[in-house]
Design a protein around this motif. Structure first.
Motif, short mmCIF file in Angstrom:
data_model
loop_
_atom_site.label_atom_id
_atom_site.label_comp_id
_atom_site.label_asym_id
_atom_site.label_seq_id
_atom_site.Cartn_x
_atom_site.Cartn_y
_atom_site.Cartn_z
N VAL A 41 82.42 42.10 8.96
CA VAL A 41 81.81 43.13 9.80
C VAL A 41 81.67 44.41 8.99
O VAL A 41 82.61 44.80 8.27
N VAL A 42 80.50 45.05 9.10
CA VAL A 42 80.28 46.33 8.42
C VAL A 42 79.56 47.27 9.38
O VAL A 42 78.55 46.89 9.98
N ASN A 43 80.07 48.48 9.51
CA ASN A 43 79.35 49.49 10.27
C ASN A 43 78.09 49.90 9.50
O ASN A 43 78.16 50.17 8.29
N GLY A 44 76.97 49.96 10.20
CA GLY A 44 75.72 50.28 9.53
C GLY A 44 75.54 51.72 9.15
O GLY A 44 74.58 52.07 8.45
N ASP A 45 76.47 52.59 9.58
CA ASP A 45 76.32 54.03 9.31
C ASP A 45 77.37 54.56 8.34
O ASP A 45 77.74 55.73 8.40
N ILE A 46 77.87 53.68 7.46
CA ILE A 46 78.78 54.14 6.41
C ILE A 46 78.18 53.81 5.05
O ILE A 46 77.26 53.00 4.93
N TRP A 47 78.71 54.48 4.01
CA TRP A 47 78.36 54.14 2.63
C TRP A 47 79.66 53.98 1.87
O TRP A 47 80.60 54.77 2.05
N THR A 48 79.74 52.98 1.01
CA THR A 48 80.96 52.76 0.25
C THR A 48 80.64 52.04 -1.06
O THR A 48 79.61 51.35 -1.16
N ASP A 49 81.52 52.19 -2.02
CA ASP A 49 81.40 51.44 -3.27
C ASP A 49 82.37 50.25 -3.27
O ASP A 49 82.59 49.63 -4.31
N LEU A 50 82.92 49.91 -2.11
CA LEU A 50 83.84 48.78 -2.02
C LEU A 50 83.18 47.50 -2.51
O LEU A 50 82.05 47.18 -2.13
N ASP A 51 83.89 46.75 -3.34
CA ASP A 51 83.44 45.43 -3.75
C ASP A 51 83.88 44.45 -2.66
O ASP A 51 85.07 44.20 -2.48
N PHE A 52 82.91 43.91 -1.93
CA PHE A 52 83.25 43.02 -0.81
C PHE A 52 84.00 41.77 -1.27
O PHE A 52 84.61 41.08 -0.46
N ALA A 53 83.95 41.48 -2.56
CA ALA A 53 84.67 40.32 -3.08
C ALA A 53 86.19 40.50 -2.99
O ALA A 53 86.94 39.53 -3.12
N THR A 54 86.66 41.73 -2.77
CA THR A 54 88.10 41.97 -2.63
C THR A 54 88.60 41.59 -1.24
O THR A 54 89.82 41.57 -1.00
N LEU A 55 87.69 41.29 -0.32
CA LEU A 55 88.08 40.91 1.03
C LEU A 55 88.44 39.43 1.08
O LEU A 55 87.85 38.61 0.37
N PRO A 56 89.40 39.07 1.94
CA PRO A 56 89.71 37.64 2.09
C PRO A 56 88.57 36.91 2.80
O PRO A 56 87.85 37.51 3.61
N ARG A 57 88.41 35.64 2.51
CA ARG A 57 87.39 34.85 3.19
C ARG A 57 87.73 34.63 4.66
O ARG A 57 86.84 34.41 5.49
N GLU A 58 89.01 34.66 4.96
CA GLU A 58 89.43 34.63 6.35
C GLU A 58 90.74 35.40 6.47
O GLU A 58 91.54 35.44 5.53
N PRO A 59 90.96 36.05 7.61
CA PRO A 59 92.18 36.85 7.75
C PRO A 59 93.39 35.98 7.98
O PRO A 59 93.28 34.84 8.47
#
Length: 237
Positions: free
Chosen positions: A104-122
């Motif tokens: 999930v991503v809020n459409g009104d933010i900006w970030t340089d986060l690399d989404f690859a650092t997120l787990p595939r499932e919590p």
């Protein structure tokens, strides 16, 4: 993994810019804000993205197309004239999201986060990205402990929820039990925030998190939009 981008907000604090353009489609350093997310999701390998829409809903498809330019497929889910908020938005989008965990991503933010650092499932019901508290939200939202578990007891320093996370669909399975008769719950489809659900599962130790120490902006005002473009080295003239 599929992704959901929240893009249904009215953008009232951004007017007059949002009178004719939805906030996620406002240009940031030369391209729509939402495109920054789509590019990062594509780099992660996400091939299906659900975009919930409401305000000026007809502007999204002509601007973004079907997603093929990013190697993905876009599904636009129109919530009608009144946005369903985050919890209602997830519930309403589940038919398009399916049964697996989703980003999930809020459409009104900006970030340089690399989404690859997120787990595939919590590990539990959700995994949330937290950031340092911005000036407009100095007290933060949740406390992240040393084991990476989030708490809403405010028993220590809190961080701010970045509007990015990985959720299991089951987070909204018992939404009515948690939300009760809160305003909007009587609607069809219901309108409610995901925050009470986050707190409900935090109380059970079922929400983890990570601290993103990089760049992040809640593009909620014209001033913040201009400051972000300046930080990115962009000039409009």
């Amino acid at each position: 993994m599929k992704a959901l981008i929240f893009a249904a907000g009215l953008g009232e604090r951004m007017r007059p810019l949002t009178l004719h353009t939805p906030k996620p489609l406002l240009p940031v350093a030369g391209k729509p804000l939402i495109v920054w997310h789509l590019e990062r999701l594509a780099a992660l390998g996400v091939r299906e993205v659900v975009v919930n829409i409401s305000w000026l809903a007809g502007a999204f498809a002509p601007t973004l197309g079907d997603g093929s330019q990013w190697g993905m497929r876009l599904h636009f889910v129109n919530e009608g004239d009144t946005p369903l908020e985050t919890g209602g938005g997830i519930l309403n989008a589940l038919p398009a999201l399916g049964d697996a965990p989703f980003l999930v991503v809020n459409g009104d933010i900006w970030t340089d986060l690399d989404f690859a650092t997120l787990p595939r499932e919590p590990a539990g019901q959700a995994h949330l990205v937290m950031v340092d508290n911005p000036a407009q939200h100095p007290h933060g939202d949740y406390r992240l402990d040393a084991e990476g578990v989030l708490h809403h007891d405010r028993a220590g320093d809190c961080l701010t929820y970045a509007g990015i996370g990985v959720y299991r669909p089951s987070i909204v399975a018992d939404w009515r039990q948690v939300i009760g008769t809160a305003a909007g719950s009587e609607r069809t489809p219901p309108r409610f925030s995901v925050v009470p659900l986050q707190k409900h599962f935090m109380a059970q130790g079922l929400v983890t998190g990570q601290h993103h120490r990089g760049r992040w902006t809640d593009v909620g005002t014209v001033d913040r939009l201009r400051a972000l473009e300046a930080a990115l080295g962009w000039s409009n003239g």
